[in-house]
Design an enzyme around this catalytic site. Structure first.
Site, PDB file in Angstrom:
ATOM      1  N   THR A  15       0.841  -1.198   0.000  1.00 52.74           N
ATOM      2  CA  THR A  15       0.000   0.000   0.000  1.00 52.74           C
ATOM      3  C   THR A  15       0.878   1.250   0.000  1.00 52.74           C
ATOM      4  O   THR A  15       2.060   1.207   0.345  1.00 52.74           O
ATOM      5  CB  THR A  15      -0.945   0.033   1.215  1.00 52.74           C
ATOM      6  N   GLY A  16       0.282   2.373  -0.380  1.00 51.29           N
ATOM      7  CA  GLY A  16       1.071   3.603  -0.482  1.00 51.29           C
ATOM      8  C   GLY A  16       2.126   3.493  -1.549  1.00 51.29           C
ATOM      9  O   GLY A  16       3.238   4.013  -1.405  1.00 51.29           O
TER      10      GLY A  16
ATOM     11  N   SER B 223       3.941   6.621  -4.885  1.00 48.80           N
ATOM     12  CA  SER B 223       5.039   7.596  -4.861  1.00 48.80           C
ATOM     13  C   SER B 223       5.942   7.318  -3.670  1.00 48.80           C
ATOM     14  O   SER B 223       5.664   6.439  -2.851  1.00 48.80           O
ATOM     15  CB  SER B 223       4.495   9.032  -4.789  1.00 48.80           C
TER      16      SER B 223
ATOM     17  N   TYR C  54      -0.532  11.429  14.723  1.00 48.73           N
ATOM     18  CA  TYR C  54       0.249  10.490  13.923  1.00 48.73           C
ATOM     19  C   TYR C  54       0.867   9.395  14.791  1.00 48.73           C
ATOM     20  O   TYR C  54       0.762   8.197  14.489  1.00 48.73           O
ATOM     21  CB  TYR C  54       1.341  11.261  13.176  1.00 48.73           C
TER      22      TYR C  54
ATOM     23  N   ILE D  87       8.459   6.344  -0.799  1.00 44.08           N
ATOM     24  CA  ILE D  87       9.081   5.111  -0.329  1.00 44.08           C
ATOM     25  C   ILE D  87       8.428   3.894  -0.962  1.00 44.08           C
ATOM     26  O   ILE D  87       9.105   2.958  -1.394  1.00 44.08           O
ATOM     27  CB  ILE D  87       8.990   5.018   1.207  1.00 44.08           C
TER      28      ILE D  87
END
Length: 333
Positions: free
Chosen positions: A11-12, A15, A156, A17
């Site tokens: 996932t992520g 772009s 966060y 990392i």
């Protein structure tokens, strides 16, 4: 474990990392299932991988939407006969003091939804496949700042701490069934997300490629934890002496923020000065070279910036001189 022949859900992956890690793992023979919200960017990563001879599938998904996660996971399971690892890399960070968040509960809700609930939801959907196979690895991304407590990132860090606890529970409950886990504790990494915070613009950070290498290591070697030595030491101190470990570093962090803000102001001021001198070179006004040099000498530019500005004036002066302009202390223009 060799990545060649492995199927990894990441996932992520559109772009930063995630995209870099996907490319590295594809080069090592893994099949990538790329998950992120931005379909166009996912296709770009997929094209790079396929151009290099790798294999990647894309699964656009809003990981803040539980229904979207369920649909995405169902599609992955239907299309992929084997899944060896899940990397929950997608995340969102907010830098804001708690005192300025008193009427912003939504900041915490949105951050927890993506960073914790979204990761758990994807994990729960893929776990039955892992159990059927008799193996599966889950990589969850956390932060050095949960090991060494810092201010201003409460939403966060709370979401990442929750994800760490879930990871430990998963290992403790299902390790004997072939489920393994890794928590990756990233320091600050130079990504579009971190660069949105202005004062971190000039702060030394880990390079994206090195951070991506940590994810690759997590999938290959499958350790329980990947972290910097400072983070490991911080974890020990926080467990043994939570009061001092939380309290003592706070003046340092406050001072660091002030220093970074001061450096940003100074560097932006120097950049503006340099831009002004370059504009002068492009559109010269009536001013003597001697006056220009005196102004440069009194500016706050550092060595390289001064050299650039002086070169611009030199080129302007001697270019004009060739066309009949006055000599060194004559007028330019």
């Amino acid at each position: 474990m060799k990545l060649n022949g492995q199927t990894i859900v990441l996932t992520g992956a559109s772009s930063g990392i995630g995209a870099e890690a996907a490319k590295i793992m594809a080069r090592r023979g893994a099949t990538l299932c790329l998950v992120a919200r931005r379909e166009e960017q996912l296709r770009e990563v997929q094209e790079v991988i396929e151009t290099e001879g790798g294999c990647a599938f894309i699964y656009p998904c809003d990981l803040s939407d539980n229904a979207a996660i369920e649909a995405c996971a169902a599609r992955i399971l239907a299309e992929q006969p084997r899944i060896d690892a899940l990397v929950n890399n997608a995340a969102h960070s907010i830098r804001r003091p708690i005192e300025q968040s008193l009427d912003r509960l939504h900041d915490y809700q949105r951050t927890v939804q993506l960073n914790y609930i979204g990761a758990v939801a994807m994990t729960l959907k893929l776990l039955p496949r892992f159990l059927d196979q008799g193996h599966g690895h889950v990589v969850n991304i956390s932060s050095l700042s949960t090991q060494v407590p810092i201010p201003l990132f409460s939403a966060y860090l709370a979401s990442k701490s929750a994800l760490e606890s879930f990871t430990r529970s998963l290992q403790a409950e299902m390790g004997h069934q072939g489920i393994s886990t890794t928590v990756v504790y990233f320091p600050m990494v130079r990504t579009p997300m971190s660069s949105r915070t202005a004062i971190y613009k000039y702060m030394p950070m880990m390079h994206v490629k090195k951070a991506a290498g940590w994810i690759v290591e997590a999938c290959e070697k499958r350790p329980a934890r990947i972290a910097r030595p400072m983070g490991k030491l911080g974890s020990v101190l926080l467990a043994a002496l939570p009061g001092p470990a939380t309290k003592l570093p706070q003046p340092l962090f406050r001072g660091m923020d002030k220093l970074l803000a001061s450096q940003l102001k100074k560097l932006e001021g120097r950049r503006a000065e340099l831009q002004d001198w370059h504009r002068f070179a492009a559109e010269p006004k009536k001013i003597s070279l001697c006056e220009s040099m005196e102004a440069l000498a009194n500016s706050s530019m550092d060595g390289p910036q001064l050299a650039s500005a002086i070169q611009a004036l030199h080129d302007l002066h001697y270019g004009r001189r060739a066309n009949g302009a006055q000599d060194t202390c004559g007028e330019l223009g």
